[in-house]
Design a protein around this motif. Structure first.
Motif, PDB file in Angstrom:
ATOM      1  N   ASP A   1     -92.321  14.001 -30.526  1.00 18.99           N
ATOM      2  CA  ASP A   1     -91.781  12.916 -31.335  1.00 18.99           C
ATOM      3  C   ASP A   1     -91.738  11.654 -30.469  1.00 18.99           C
ATOM      4  OD1 ASP A   1     -90.262  11.116 -32.782  1.00 18.99           O
ATOM      5  OD2 ASP A   1     -88.785  12.605 -33.444  1.00 18.99           O
TER       6      ASP A   1
ATOM      7  N   ASP B   1     -90.293   8.969 -30.834  1.00 22.63           N
ATOM      8  CA  ASP B   1     -88.955   8.393 -30.780  1.00 22.63           C
ATOM      9  C   ASP B   1     -88.005   9.224 -29.927  1.00 22.63           C
ATOM     10  OD1 ASP B   1     -89.683   6.260 -32.475  1.00 22.63           O
ATOM     11  OD2 ASP B   1     -89.356   7.522 -34.252  1.00 22.63           O
ATOM     12  N   ASP B   2     -88.364  10.485 -29.710  1.00 23.53           N
ATOM     13  CA  ASP B   2     -87.531  11.387 -28.900  1.00 23.53           C
ATOM     14  C   ASP B   2     -88.441  12.410 -28.232  1.00 23.53           C
ATOM     15  OD1 ASP B   2     -85.611  12.920 -27.718  1.00 23.53           O
ATOM     16  OD2 ASP B   2     -84.614  13.554 -29.570  1.00 23.53           O
ATOM     17  N   PRO B   3     -89.126  12.003 -27.141  1.00 25.95           N
ATOM     18  CA  PRO B   3     -90.117  12.890 -26.507  1.00 25.95           C
ATOM     19  C   PRO B   3     -89.540  14.175 -25.932  1.00 25.95           C
ATOM     20  CG  PRO B   3     -89.681  10.956 -25.149  1.00 25.95           C
ATOM     21  CD  PRO B   3     -89.013  10.709 -26.476  1.00 25.95           C
ATOM     22  N   TYR B   4     -88.215  14.237 -25.761  1.00 20.56           N
ATOM     23  CA  TYR B   4     -87.600  15.453 -25.226  1.00 20.56           C
ATOM     24  C   TYR B   4     -86.858  16.256 -26.294  1.00 20.56           C
ATOM     25  CZ  TYR B   4     -88.793  13.730 -20.610  1.00 20.56           C
ATOM     26  OH  TYR B   4     -89.477  13.298 -19.508  1.00 20.56           O
ATOM     27  N   LYS B   5     -87.116  15.971 -27.543  1.00 18.44           N
ATOM     28  CA  LYS B   5     -86.482  16.714 -28.629  1.00 18.44           C
ATOM     29  C   LYS B   5     -86.915  18.183 -28.568  1.00 18.44           C
ATOM     30  CE  LYS B   5     -85.863  16.702 -33.662  1.00 18.44           C
ATOM     31  NZ  LYS B   5     -86.238  16.012 -34.930  1.00 18.44           N
TER      32      LYS B   5
ATOM     33  N   LYS C   1     -74.842  18.814 -27.104  1.00 20.14           N
ATOM     34  CA  LYS C   1     -75.559  17.723 -26.456  1.00 20.14           C
ATOM     35  C   LYS C   1     -74.777  17.323 -25.201  1.00 20.14           C
ATOM     36  CE  LYS C   1     -78.632  17.530 -29.737  1.00 20.14           C
ATOM     37  NZ  LYS C   1     -80.029  17.988 -29.478  1.00 20.14           N
TER      38      LYS C   1
ATOM     39  N   ASN D   1     -83.395  23.392 -19.673  1.00 18.77           N
ATOM     40  CA  ASN D   1     -84.625  23.010 -20.365  1.00 18.77           C
ATOM     41  C   ASN D   1     -85.541  24.219 -20.483  1.00 18.77           C
ATOM     42  OD1 ASN D   1     -86.690  23.093 -18.164  1.00 18.77           O
ATOM     43  ND2 ASN D   1     -85.460  21.445 -17.291  1.00 18.77           N
TER      44      ASN D   1
END
Length: 209
Positions: free
Chosen positions: A140, A142-146, A158, A164
């Motif tokens: 994503d 907008d949120d590459p670590y989603k 969160k 990870n």
């Protein structure tokens, strides 16, 4: 009464650097540390070992309070003795991560903890980067670590530091020199070699107040 000598395990690959009545510390050639701790007090666990979710919450909160992150919390039997196996991670001051693994053996009036402390050295972040490219197929913008950072037991959380996907045990064989792989390997070796005296084996098991 049991003491620190009532527990033993294979330390042939380690060099002792400190020996006290309540702690023994070793080091090895990779800057890792191994320690055995004896606590002559009732463990401060708030619940019994059968309450795994509550134990996970307890350890998660403790490690978050000191700026770390939770990798795993498990309850198991080691040579017939109930144990809590934990893995935490912490950011190092310069770069990279430090992983601390523990086997805690709680009894009614005392406890033992065997800990390994494994820092990351050399070129850091290789495991994270390579696994990220393998598993994050749909990113994503907008949120590459989603979906990359997730609590192992509660995906709604969160927290500032979280496990990870590269820290899954299935990747340890690909990265045997990574500090998390080393920590898990050391704990597995301890589980295999640890021995308890009969006095420990006969001691009253822990029960939460």
């Amino acid at each position: 009464m049991p003491d620190i000598k009532s527990v033993s395990f294979d330390t042939s690959k380690w060099e002792a650097i400190e020996q006290l009545d309540e702690r023994i510390l070793w080091k090895n050639d990779t800057a890792d540390r191994l320690s055995l701790h004896f606590f002559h007090i009732t463990p401060d666990l708030p619940v019994n070992l059968t309450a795994i979710t509550e134990l996970q919450n307890f350890y998660r909160q403790n490690v978050i309070q000191v700026g770390g992150g939770l990798v795993s919390v498990d309850v198991l039997s080691v040579k017939g003795v109930s144990a809590i196996k934990t893995l935490f991670k912490f950011s190092m001051k310069s770069t990279g991560m430090r992983y601390i693994g523990s086997l805690t053996f709680p009894f009614a009036s005392f406890s033992y903890a065997i800990k390994v402390d494994c820092p990351e050295y050399g070129m850091t972040g290789i495991r994270d980067t390579l696994v990220y490219t393998q598993v994050m197929k749909e990113i994503d913008p907008d949120d590459p670590y989603k979906g990359w950072f997730e609590d192992p037991y509660d995906r709604t959380r969160k927290d500032a530091m979280m496990r990870n996907q590269s820290e899954d045990e299935s990747y340890d064989n690909q990265f045997p020199d990574h500090p998390l792989s080393r920590a898990r390997r050391y704990l597995a070796e301890i589980e295999t070699s640890v021995e308890f005296t009969n006095e420990v084996l006969r001691a009253t098991p822990f029960h939460a107040p």
